[in-house]
Design a protein around this motif. Sequence first.
Motif, PDB file in Angstrom:
ATOM      1  N   GLY A   1       0.688  -1.010   0.014  1.00  0.00           N
ATOM      2  CA  GLY A   1       0.005  -0.006  -0.120  1.00  0.00           C
ATOM      3  C   GLY A   1       0.732   1.359  -0.022  1.00  0.00           C
ATOM      4  O   GLY A   1       0.407   2.347  -0.296  1.00  0.00           O
ATOM      5  N   GLN A   2       2.029   1.390   0.369  1.00  0.00           N
ATOM      6  CA  GLN A   2       2.926   2.503   0.364  1.00  0.00           C
ATOM      7  C   GLN A   2       3.413   2.771  -0.978  1.00  0.00           C
ATOM      8  O   GLN A   2       3.492   2.184  -1.969  1.00  0.00           O
ATOM      9  CB  GLN A   2       4.067   2.061   1.104  1.00  0.00           C
ATOM     10  CG  GLN A   2       4.948   3.517   1.197  1.00  0.00           C
ATOM     11  CD  GLN A   2       6.236   3.286   2.249  1.00  0.00           C
ATOM     12  OE1 GLN A   2       6.088   2.798   3.174  1.00  0.00           O
ATOM     13  NE2 GLN A   2       7.698   3.581   1.593  1.00  0.00           N
ATOM     14  N   LYS A   3       3.149   4.085  -1.308  1.00  0.00           N
ATOM     15  CA  LYS A   3       3.490   4.741  -2.649  1.00  0.00           C
ATOM     16  C   LYS A   3       5.193   5.027  -2.992  1.00  0.00           C
ATOM     17  O   LYS A   3       5.703   5.136  -1.990  1.00  0.00           O
ATOM     18  CB  LYS A   3       3.018   6.238  -2.787  1.00  0.00           C
ATOM     19  CG  LYS A   3       1.312   6.150  -2.662  1.00  0.00           C
ATOM     20  CD  LYS A   3       0.915   7.560  -2.793  1.00  0.00           C
ATOM     21  CE  LYS A   3      -0.703   7.581  -2.741  1.00  0.00           C
ATOM     22  NZ  LYS A   3      -1.194   8.994  -2.650  1.00  0.00           N
ATOM     23  N   PHE A   4       5.616   4.446  -3.919  1.00  0.00           N
ATOM     24  CA  PHE A   4       6.883   4.774  -4.631  1.00  0.00           C
ATOM     25  C   PHE A   4       7.087   6.096  -4.701  1.00  0.00           C
ATOM     26  O   PHE A   4       7.984   6.685  -4.399  1.00  0.00           O
ATOM     27  CB  PHE A   4       7.106   3.883  -5.623  1.00  0.00           C
ATOM     28  CG  PHE A   4       6.861   2.130  -5.551  1.00  0.00           C
ATOM     29  CD1 PHE A   4       8.181   1.746  -4.885  1.00  0.00           C
ATOM     30  CD2 PHE A   4       5.833   1.755  -5.842  1.00  0.00           C
ATOM     31  CE1 PHE A   4       7.998   0.109  -4.565  1.00  0.00           C
ATOM     32  CE2 PHE A   4       5.827   0.152  -5.851  1.00  0.00           C
ATOM     33  CZ  PHE A   4       6.956  -0.401  -5.102  1.00  0.00           C
ATOM     34  N   TYR A   5       6.180   6.698  -5.657  1.00  0.00           N
ATOM     35  CA  TYR A   5       6.308   8.018  -5.717  1.00  0.00           C
ATOM     36  C   TYR A   5       4.839   8.418  -6.235  1.00  0.00           C
ATOM     37  O   TYR A   5       3.993   7.740  -6.453  1.00  0.00           O
ATOM     38  CB  TYR A   5       7.152   8.461  -6.787  1.00  0.00           C
ATOM     39  CG  TYR A   5       7.213   7.613  -8.225  1.00  0.00           C
ATOM     40  CD1 TYR A   5       6.026   7.901  -9.084  1.00  0.00           C
ATOM     41  CD2 TYR A   5       7.964   6.434  -8.358  1.00  0.00           C
ATOM     42  CE1 TYR A   5       6.080   7.099 -10.175  1.00  0.00           C
ATOM     43  CE2 TYR A   5       7.693   5.749  -9.373  1.00  0.00           C
ATOM     44  CZ  TYR A   5       6.911   6.019 -10.547  1.00  0.00           C
ATOM     45  OH  TYR A   5       6.948   5.360 -11.525  1.00  0.00           O
ATOM     46  N   SER A   6       4.661   9.966  -5.922  1.00  0.00           N
ATOM     47  CA  SER A   6       3.274  10.434  -6.522  1.00  0.00           C
ATOM     48  C   SER A   6       3.221  11.484  -7.549  1.00  0.00           C
ATOM     49  O   SER A   6       4.293  12.085  -7.558  1.00  0.00           O
ATOM     50  CB  SER A   6       2.890  11.124  -5.096  1.00  0.00           C
ATOM     51  OG  SER A   6       2.667  10.214  -4.098  1.00  0.00           O
ATOM     52  N   LYS A   7       2.114  11.560  -8.092  1.00  0.00           N
ATOM     53  CA  LYS A   7       1.864  12.558  -9.436  1.00  0.00           C
ATOM     54  C   LYS A   7       2.040  13.950  -8.889  1.00  0.00           C
ATOM     55  O   LYS A   7       1.745  14.216  -7.884  1.00  0.00           O
ATOM     56  CB  LYS A   7       0.595  12.487  -9.720  1.00  0.00           C
ATOM     57  CG  LYS A   7       0.332  13.067 -11.113  1.00  0.00           C
ATOM     58  CD  LYS A   7      -1.173  12.859 -11.679  1.00  0.00           C
ATOM     59  CE  LYS A   7      -1.350  13.587 -12.935  1.00  0.00           C
ATOM     60  NZ  LYS A   7      -2.695  13.431 -13.462  1.00  0.00           N
TER      61      LYS A   7
ATOM     62  N   SER B   1      11.853  13.605 -16.676  1.00  0.00           N
ATOM     63  CA  SER B   1      10.935  14.806 -16.755  1.00  0.00           C
ATOM     64  C   SER B   1      11.309  15.576 -15.498  1.00  0.00           C
ATOM     65  O   SER B   1      11.643  15.080 -14.384  1.00  0.00           O
ATOM     66  CB  SER B   1       9.465  14.491 -17.038  1.00  0.00           C
ATOM     67  OG  SER B   1       8.963  13.509 -15.784  1.00  0.00           O
ATOM     68  N   GLU B   2      10.672  16.984 -15.325  1.00  0.00           N
ATOM     69  CA  GLU B   2      10.866  17.609 -14.153  1.00  0.00           C
ATOM     70  C   GLU B   2      10.020  17.270 -13.049  1.00  0.00           C
ATOM     71  O   GLU B   2      10.293  17.200 -11.911  1.00  0.00           O
ATOM     72  CB  GLU B   2      10.697  18.999 -14.318  1.00  0.00           C
ATOM     73  CG  GLU B   2      11.675  19.680 -15.377  1.00  0.00           C
ATOM     74  CD  GLU B   2      13.019  19.776 -14.742  1.00  0.00           C
ATOM     75  OE1 GLU B   2      13.189  19.839 -13.517  1.00  0.00           O
ATOM     76  OE2 GLU B   2      14.112  19.433 -15.452  1.00  0.00           O
ATOM     77  N   GLN B   3       8.840  16.515 -13.323  1.00  0.00           N
ATOM     78  CA  GLN B   3       7.643  16.341 -12.321  1.00  0.00           C
ATOM     79  C   GLN B   3       7.321  14.998 -12.693  1.00  0.00           C
ATOM     80  O   GLN B   3       7.325  14.420 -13.903  1.00  0.00           O
ATOM     81  CB  GLN B   3       6.789  17.251 -12.288  1.00  0.00           C
ATOM     82  CG  GLN B   3       6.939  18.598 -11.614  1.00  0.00           C
ATOM     83  CD  GLN B   3       5.628  19.407 -11.301  1.00  0.00           C
ATOM     84  OE1 GLN B   3       4.718  19.293 -12.065  1.00  0.00           O
ATOM     85  NE2 GLN B   3       5.583  20.163  -9.971  1.00  0.00           N
ATOM     86  N   ILE B   4       6.827  14.240 -11.488  1.00  0.00           N
ATOM     87  CA  ILE B   4       6.310  12.796 -11.876  1.00  0.00           C
ATOM     88  C   ILE B   4       4.921  12.883 -12.455  1.00  0.00           C
ATOM     89  O   ILE B   4       3.840  13.513 -11.915  1.00  0.00           O
ATOM     90  CB  ILE B   4       6.486  12.222 -10.561  1.00  0.00           C
ATOM     91  CG1 ILE B   4       8.074  11.957 -10.097  1.00  0.00           C
ATOM     92  CG2 ILE B   4       5.626  10.795 -10.688  1.00  0.00           C
ATOM     93  CD1 ILE B   4       8.129  11.736  -8.730  1.00  0.00           C
ATOM     94  N   ALA B   5       4.519  12.199 -13.366  1.00  0.00           N
ATOM     95  CA  ALA B   5       3.401  12.319 -14.293  1.00  0.00           C
ATOM     96  C   ALA B   5       2.395  11.171 -13.630  1.00  0.00           C
ATOM     97  O   ALA B   5       1.145  11.351 -14.098  1.00  0.00           O
ATOM     98  CB  ALA B   5       3.489  11.885 -15.727  1.00  0.00           C
ATOM     99  N   GLY B   6       2.703  10.289 -12.905  1.00  0.00           N
ATOM    100  CA  GLY B   6       1.578   9.541 -12.155  1.00  0.00           C
ATOM    101  C   GLY B   6       2.092   8.775 -10.923  1.00  0.00           C
ATOM    102  O   GLY B   6       3.304   9.037 -10.492  1.00  0.00           O
ATOM    103  N   THR B   7       1.196   8.124 -10.151  1.00  0.00           N
ATOM    104  CA  THR B   7       1.286   7.492  -8.876  1.00  0.00           C
ATOM    105  C   THR B   7       1.617   6.340  -9.092  1.00  0.00           C
ATOM    106  O   THR B   7       0.590   5.417  -9.649  1.00  0.00           O
ATOM    107  CB  THR B   7       0.290   7.965  -7.812  1.00  0.00           C
ATOM    108  OG1 THR B   7       0.227   9.204  -7.772  1.00  0.00           O
ATOM    109  CG2 THR B   7       0.549   7.504  -6.578  1.00  0.00           C
ATOM    110  N   LEU B   8       2.628   5.472  -8.386  1.00  0.00           N
ATOM    111  CA  LEU B   8       2.655   4.117  -8.161  1.00  0.00           C
ATOM    112  C   LEU B   8       2.864   3.703  -6.864  1.00  0.00           C
ATOM    113  O   LEU B   8       3.384   4.260  -5.932  1.00  0.00           O
ATOM    114  CB  LEU B   8       3.928   3.599  -9.045  1.00  0.00           C
ATOM    115  CG  LEU B   8       3.776   3.123 -10.295  1.00  0.00           C
ATOM    116  CD1 LEU B   8       3.521   4.312 -11.338  1.00  0.00           C
ATOM    117  CD2 LEU B   8       4.819   2.160 -10.816  1.00  0.00           C
TER     118      LEU B   8
END
Length: 511
Positions: free
Chosen positions: A381-387, A425-432
């Motif tokens: 359930g923990q996020k690797f990274y967020s949009k 990219s400069e910003q993360i485009a999605g959440t995993l």
Amino acid sequence: MKRIIDKIMGNGCTKSPGSEAGPSSKSRAANMHGSIIDISGNPVKTPRTNDYSNDAASRGQASEDGENTHQVPRLKNIFAAPVKVMSDFVFPVYDKSDADRQFIESVVKDNFIFAGVDAGQLTNLLNAFEEFNVSDGTQIITEGEVGDFFYILQNGSVKFTVNGENVGEASDGGSFGDLALLYDCPRAATCTATGDCKLWRVDQNAFRQILANSTLNKDRAVLDTLKKVPFLKALDIEYLNKIANSVETKKFAKNAKIIKKGDKGLEFFVVKEGSVSVEDIESGGRHYDNQTLTEGDYFGERAIVKEEPRAANVIALTDVTTLTLSRETFLEVVGPLESLMRKTNDLMVLKGIPAFARSDVKDPEYKALASRIVYTTVPNGQKFYSKGDTKGAGIYFLHSGKAKVEGSKKEVTEGGYFGLDTILSEQIAGTLYAEGDCEVGFLSKDTVEYVIVQMSRIYEGARRKPLKKSSSSVMDAIPLSKLKKHRILGIGTFGKVWLLTNGGSKDVFSL
């Protein structure tokens, strides 16, 4: 033998008294027994007192009782020039009878200097000995001159003198001049024939080339043997070379018990020569039939993974030579096997990522990146990274569990990777996020920028189109769903290898 190789490759070493005072051990002079000589072979009168701080004694001047004491000269440093291994070197061949060859072999096999010459190079060594006949009174070697030959005396006798004084003699079967094969150093004594003599001699250059080739052949043989071990052959060549340089050669006589069941497992063995029987095998509460292992086979591998009691007896069926590596050495040289395998696997995945594969990233940079991969467990359930965020940017290598894209059915499974877009990219485009506990290797964006320096190299690789494959490539036209599995050909480090066919055709593949 490593010390000998070090010397040959150009490392300096200090000559010790008597190392080349003339004859070898077989021909030391009886009249030297009980006396003390310095490095030049001169007799030394021992002072009557143990107080070596006495100025007069230390300067070699007369002591109070009027007796002269001899000043012992300093030890001299001697060096060997580095060996340049020549692939086109032609080993000399001198005619000799079988009896002569047997005589030469009987002498050299007892001399430690020749211990590094393997059986494959022994023929070259024996061929390189040249017959050398001299008459009574001939000066064979001269004190102070730089020597380049080693001599074996087959018939006749010689005497050794230092500063004109007799210090020894040699007769049939004696040898001298050993150090000339290793060092460019002055002869420590003069050798003169005291009758007609038949000798055999080999020169420094031929010996060094033979020994260097012997060493290289051994290194290649060890590396080739290690590559036959399934859980080692997939390792990066850098790690294999480290392991090859750390193995120890052990020999066992026929019927010797190499491993005793129940003993603590501390060593891993690869059969280099001969065969062994693995007997009384027990694992998981079950018993198994005896097995015979031959060249290239291995046993005791669990010792590399963890210390546990041996599960079987291993008996030598013939005289056996093994390559042996202890758990302690393995961990010291390359670290835990599991961690090593993960790094090797992740390096292969990294090299296959299109943005990297199509870039100009060099092998040393890949290795630097792989060495900086951090391994961790991400809980369910923990996020690797967020949009929209910048935290967690980097490449993730998934070793267990699943990574799901939030709001999508897309997922990454064991053996895959994700996060390339976060470094492009400069910003993360999605959440995993993690579905189930996930074991991952993480290569941060900051690390990639640090190693690569110019990220434009990766950006250009991402934009670059793949090379067109040949139109004759059969696999381009075959969907995986059309391939039929028949049987497993083998199980390697990274999975099973299957025998496949293309539907009803006769085309056969392995995958």
